[in-house]
Design an enzyme around this catalytic site. Structure first.
Site, PDB file in Angstrom:
ATOM      1  N   LYS A  19      23.158 -38.106 -14.475  1.00  0.00           N
ATOM      2  CA  LYS A  19      23.104 -38.848 -13.329  1.00  0.00           C
ATOM      3  C   LYS A  19      21.604 -39.394 -13.145  1.00  0.00           C
ATOM      4  O   LYS A  19      20.779 -40.802 -12.339  1.00  0.00           O
ATOM      5  CB  LYS A  19      22.868 -37.716 -12.028  1.00  0.00           C
ATOM      6  CG  LYS A  19      24.256 -37.432 -12.235  1.00  0.00           C
ATOM      7  CD  LYS A  19      24.141 -36.135 -11.023  1.00  0.00           C
ATOM      8  CE  LYS A  19      23.639 -34.637 -11.413  1.00  0.00           C
ATOM      9  NZ  LYS A  19      24.118 -34.136 -12.267  1.00  0.00           N
ATOM     10  N   ARG A  94      25.378 -31.424  -2.589  1.00  0.00           N
ATOM     11  CA  ARG A  94      25.689 -30.427  -3.273  1.00  0.00           C
ATOM     12  C   ARG A  94      26.551 -29.800  -3.580  1.00  0.00           C
ATOM     13  O   ARG A  94      27.090 -28.962  -4.017  1.00  0.00           O
ATOM     14  CB  ARG A  94      24.838 -29.843  -4.399  1.00  0.00           C
ATOM     15  CG  ARG A  94      24.746 -29.988  -6.064  1.00  0.00           C
ATOM     16  CD  ARG A  94      23.552 -29.496  -5.974  1.00  0.00           C
ATOM     17  NE  ARG A  94      23.256 -29.192  -7.931  1.00  0.00           N
ATOM     18  CZ  ARG A  94      22.299 -29.806  -7.859  1.00  0.00           C
ATOM     19  NH1 ARG A  94      21.363 -30.631  -7.909  1.00  0.00           N
ATOM     20  NH2 ARG A  94      22.293 -29.827  -9.602  1.00  0.00           N
ATOM     21  N   ARG A 132      18.036 -31.016 -24.373  1.00  0.00           N
ATOM     22  CA  ARG A 132      17.356 -32.439 -23.059  1.00  0.00           C
ATOM     23  C   ARG A 132      16.251 -31.731 -23.297  1.00  0.00           C
ATOM     24  O   ARG A 132      15.356 -30.818 -23.249  1.00  0.00           O
ATOM     25  CB  ARG A 132      17.904 -32.444 -21.436  1.00  0.00           C
ATOM     26  CG  ARG A 132      17.141 -32.195 -20.480  1.00  0.00           C
ATOM     27  CD  ARG A 132      18.111 -32.910 -18.985  1.00  0.00           C
ATOM     28  NE  ARG A 132      17.971 -31.732 -19.048  1.00  0.00           N
ATOM     29  CZ  ARG A 132      19.185 -31.350 -17.350  1.00  0.00           C
ATOM     30  NH1 ARG A 132      18.985 -32.868 -16.640  1.00  0.00           N
ATOM     31  NH2 ARG A 132      19.234 -30.420 -16.913  1.00  0.00           N
ATOM     32  N   ARG A 165      13.709 -26.763 -20.070  1.00  0.00           N
ATOM     33  CA  ARG A 165      14.031 -26.470 -19.028  1.00  0.00           C
ATOM     34  C   ARG A 165      13.871 -24.962 -18.987  1.00  0.00           C
ATOM     35  O   ARG A 165      14.903 -24.955 -19.248  1.00  0.00           O
ATOM     36  CB  ARG A 165      14.650 -27.487 -17.600  1.00  0.00           C
ATOM     37  CG  ARG A 165      14.067 -28.612 -16.997  1.00  0.00           C
ATOM     38  CD  ARG A 165      15.037 -28.902 -16.585  1.00  0.00           C
ATOM     39  NE  ARG A 165      15.985 -28.619 -15.465  1.00  0.00           N
ATOM     40  CZ  ARG A 165      16.671 -29.044 -14.838  1.00  0.00           C
ATOM     41  NH1 ARG A 165      16.936 -30.203 -14.726  1.00  0.00           N
ATOM     42  NH2 ARG A 165      17.963 -29.071 -14.461  1.00  0.00           N
ATOM     43  N   ARG A 176      26.029 -22.258 -13.952  1.00  0.00           N
ATOM     44  CA  ARG A 176      25.073 -24.117 -13.071  1.00  0.00           C
ATOM     45  C   ARG A 176      26.493 -24.464 -13.149  1.00  0.00           C
ATOM     46  O   ARG A 176      26.760 -25.060 -11.699  1.00  0.00           O
ATOM     47  CB  ARG A 176      24.366 -24.780 -13.481  1.00  0.00           C
ATOM     48  CG  ARG A 176      23.427 -24.145 -12.775  1.00  0.00           C
ATOM     49  CD  ARG A 176      21.730 -24.820 -14.184  1.00  0.00           C
ATOM     50  NE  ARG A 176      21.269 -26.313 -13.775  1.00  0.00           N
ATOM     51  CZ  ARG A 176      21.235 -27.054 -14.816  1.00  0.00           C
ATOM     52  NH1 ARG A 176      20.160 -26.181 -16.036  1.00  0.00           N
ATOM     53  NH2 ARG A 176      21.271 -28.027 -15.672  1.00  0.00           N
TER      54      ARG A 176
HETATM   55  P1  ADP Z   1      20.995 -31.399 -13.385  1.00  0.00           P
HETATM   56  O1  ADP Z   1      19.996 -32.503 -13.193  1.00  0.00           O
HETATM   57  O2  ADP Z   1      21.092 -30.253 -14.613  1.00  0.00           O
HETATM   58  O3  ADP Z   1      22.026 -31.367 -12.413  1.00  0.00           O
HETATM   59  P2  ADP Z   1      18.806 -30.640 -10.844  1.00  0.00           P
HETATM   60  O4  ADP Z   1      17.409 -30.832 -11.548  1.00  0.00           O
HETATM   61  O5  ADP Z   1      19.379 -32.122 -10.110  1.00  0.00           O
HETATM   62  O6  ADP Z   1      19.654 -30.070 -11.988  1.00  0.00           O
HETATM   63  O7  ADP Z   1      18.545 -29.400 -10.467  1.00  0.00           O
HETATM   64  C1  ADP Z   1      18.466 -28.456 -11.110  1.00  0.00           C
HETATM   65  C2  ADP Z   1      18.136 -26.929 -10.357  1.00  0.00           C
HETATM   66  O8  ADP Z   1      17.651 -27.123  -8.939  1.00  0.00           O
HETATM   67  C3  ADP Z   1      19.114 -26.495  -9.503  1.00  0.00           C
HETATM   68  O9  ADP Z   1      20.381 -26.014 -10.248  1.00  0.00           O
HETATM   69  C4  ADP Z   1      19.338 -25.839  -7.859  1.00  0.00           C
HETATM   70  O10 ADP Z   1      18.805 -25.139  -8.079  1.00  0.00           O
HETATM   71  C5  ADP Z   1      18.574 -26.974  -7.538  1.00  0.00           C
HETATM   72  N1  ADP Z   1      18.798 -27.674  -7.026  1.00  0.00           N
HETATM   73  C6  ADP Z   1      19.231 -29.025  -6.782  1.00  0.00           C
HETATM   74  N2  ADP Z   1      19.597 -29.973  -6.501  1.00  0.00           N
HETATM   75  C7  ADP Z   1      20.083 -28.887  -5.036  1.00  0.00           C
HETATM   76  C8  ADP Z   1      20.495 -29.070  -3.672  1.00  0.00           C
HETATM   77  N3  ADP Z   1      21.019 -30.823  -3.724  1.00  0.00           N
HETATM   78  N4  ADP Z   1      20.786 -28.173  -3.057  1.00  0.00           N
HETATM   79  C9  ADP Z   1      21.263 -26.727  -3.553  1.00  0.00           C
HETATM   80  N5  ADP Z   1      20.076 -26.877  -4.440  1.00  0.00           N
HETATM   81  C10 ADP Z   1      19.342 -27.558  -5.492  1.00  0.00           C
HETATM   82  P1  ADP Z   2      21.531 -34.912 -14.889  1.00  0.00           P
HETATM   83  O1  ADP Z   2      20.567 -35.734 -14.538  1.00  0.00           O
HETATM   84  O2  ADP Z   2      22.850 -35.386 -14.593  1.00  0.00           O
HETATM   85  O3  ADP Z   2      21.707 -33.653 -15.051  1.00  0.00           O
HETATM   86  P2  ADP Z   2      19.979 -35.986 -17.443  1.00  0.00           P
HETATM   87  O4  ADP Z   2      19.953 -38.044 -16.696  1.00  0.00           O
HETATM   88  O5  ADP Z   2      19.147 -35.257 -17.271  1.00  0.00           O
HETATM   89  O6  ADP Z   2      21.598 -35.245 -16.500  1.00  0.00           O
HETATM   90  O7  ADP Z   2      20.762 -36.142 -18.908  1.00  0.00           O
HETATM   91  C1  ADP Z   2      20.760 -34.919 -18.972  1.00  0.00           C
HETATM   92  C2  ADP Z   2      20.242 -34.793 -20.778  1.00  0.00           C
HETATM   93  O8  ADP Z   2      20.920 -35.789 -21.571  1.00  0.00           O
HETATM   94  C3  ADP Z   2      18.975 -35.937 -21.223  1.00  0.00           C
HETATM   95  O9  ADP Z   2      18.429 -35.134 -22.363  1.00  0.00           O
HETATM   96  C4  ADP Z   2      18.812 -37.175 -21.482  1.00  0.00           C
HETATM   97  O10 ADP Z   2      17.922 -38.593 -22.115  1.00  0.00           O
HETATM   98  C5  ADP Z   2      21.415 -37.503 -22.366  1.00  0.00           C
HETATM   99  N1  ADP Z   2      22.050 -37.964 -21.855  1.00  0.00           N
HETATM  100  C6  ADP Z   2      21.602 -38.218 -20.639  1.00  0.00           C
HETATM  101  N2  ADP Z   2      22.894 -39.827 -20.548  1.00  0.00           N
HETATM  102  C7  ADP Z   2      23.631 -39.944 -21.948  1.00  0.00           C
HETATM  103  C8  ADP Z   2      24.567 -40.605 -22.475  1.00  0.00           C
HETATM  104  N3  ADP Z   2      24.539 -41.173 -21.314  1.00  0.00           N
HETATM  105  N4  ADP Z   2      24.352 -40.345 -23.774  1.00  0.00           N
HETATM  106  C9  ADP Z   2      24.438 -38.712 -24.525  1.00  0.00           C
HETATM  107  N5  ADP Z   2      22.760 -38.638 -23.860  1.00  0.00           N
HETATM  108  C10 ADP Z   2      23.265 -38.617 -22.525  1.00  0.00           C
END
Ligand code: ADP
Ligand code: ADP
Length: 223
Positions: A19, A94, A132, A165, A176
């Site tokens: 995303k 979420r 990541r 992270r 998660r």
């Molecule tokens: P990822 O990109 O791997 O899905 P995020 O960076 O979006 O993870 O989120 C990291 C953490 O931040 C989540 O596990 C949660 O603890 C918090 N968080 C992010 N967005 C929300 C939300 N909309 N509601 C509640 N907690 C959130």
């Molecule tokens: P999210 O925001 O949904 O948690 P990220 O965009 O941070 O996901 O992507 C998670 C990890 O996977 C990062 O290390 C990113 O560089 C990698 N990544 C993102 N998109 C792709 C893809 N289409 N194929 C392989 N790796 C990806």
């Protein structure tokens, strides 16, 4: 895209489905910013604000930060000047409570325009998350295998240090994913019922996902 209407896109999908990567790419095409609740929380954690101190307790366990503070943070962010034409919401809503709060927040703008659901298997997202790496200073995201920096451990953009992270450790990722299936995946049905859901195969390469996303936006008249 008409000049008067604000456009709000929601990116939905499990952690690691890509995303953030796609939101960052798409903001240039659409002329609206990425609003990532995860990034906003991490900035607050880094600055040790009261919100950051509270959020960290939940983030470290892979739990959702309470709705009330999350919704207030997003409401404030969407009032900022750069959101005058809309935003790409990455990681919000979420759960169903956040989704109905968003409907209220965007009532004057006609609600959410489109929800893009990134579908990817647990195995794929686990591989992505554990590889990541994020720049400590600018937040740029890399992957050790799929998108490595030119020099190991160093950000291409500003030379900052790359780190894993705390919540990207395998044990926390498992929780998660559990939280995603339990609390966030019902949003797929919620937005489907509203006729707003579009699915993208998130397991493709980053460029192929971007291509599919752009095609989708064109077919809905947003590009
Ligand atoms: P990822 O990109 O791997 O899905 P995020 O960076 O979006 O993870 O989120 C990291 C953490 O931040 C989540 O596990 C949660 O603890 C918090 N968080 C992010 N967005 C929300 C939300 N909309 N509601 C509640 N907690 C959130
Ligand atoms: P999210 O925001 O949904 O948690 P990220 O965009 O941070 O996901 O992507 C998670 C990890 O996977 C990062 O290390 C990113 O560089 C990698 N990544 C993102 N998109 C792709 C893809 N289409 N194929 C392989 N790796 C990806």
């Amino acid at each position: 895209m008409t000049a008067s209407k604000r456009i709000f896109l929601v990116l939905l999908g499990p952690p690691g489905s890509g995303k953030g990567t796609q939101a960052r790419r798409l903001q240039e095409h659409l002329g609206i910013p990425q609003v990532s609740t995860g990034d906003l929380f991490r900035c607050n954690v880094k600055a040790e604000t009261p919100l950051g101190v509270l959020a960290k307790r939940y983030m470290d366990k892979g739990e959702l930060v309470p709705d009330k503070v999350t919704i207030r943070m997003v409401a404030q962010r969407l009032q900022e000047e750069d959101c005058a034409n809309g935003a790409i919401l990455d990681g919000f809503p979420r759960n169903l409570i956040q989704a109905s709060a968003l409907d209220e927040l965007l009532a004057a703008d006609g609600g959410v325009a489109l929800v893009v659901w990134f579908n990817a298997s647990d195995e794929e997202v686990m591989n992505r998350i554990t590889g990541r790496r994020v720049c400590r200073s600018c937040g740029q995201v890399y992957h050790m295998m799929f998108n490595p920096p030119q020099q190991e451990g160093v950000c291409d953009v500003d030379g900052g240090e790359l780190y894993l992270r705390a919540d990207d450790q395998p044990e926390t990722v498992k929780n998660r994913l559990y939280v995603y299936y339990k609390q966030s995946s019902p949003l797929v049905g919620y937005y489907y019922a509203k006729g707003l859901l579009a699915e993208v195969d998130g397991s493709q390469s980053p460029d192929a996902v971007t291509e599919a996303f752009l095609t989708l936006l064109k077919s809905h008249g947003y590009l």
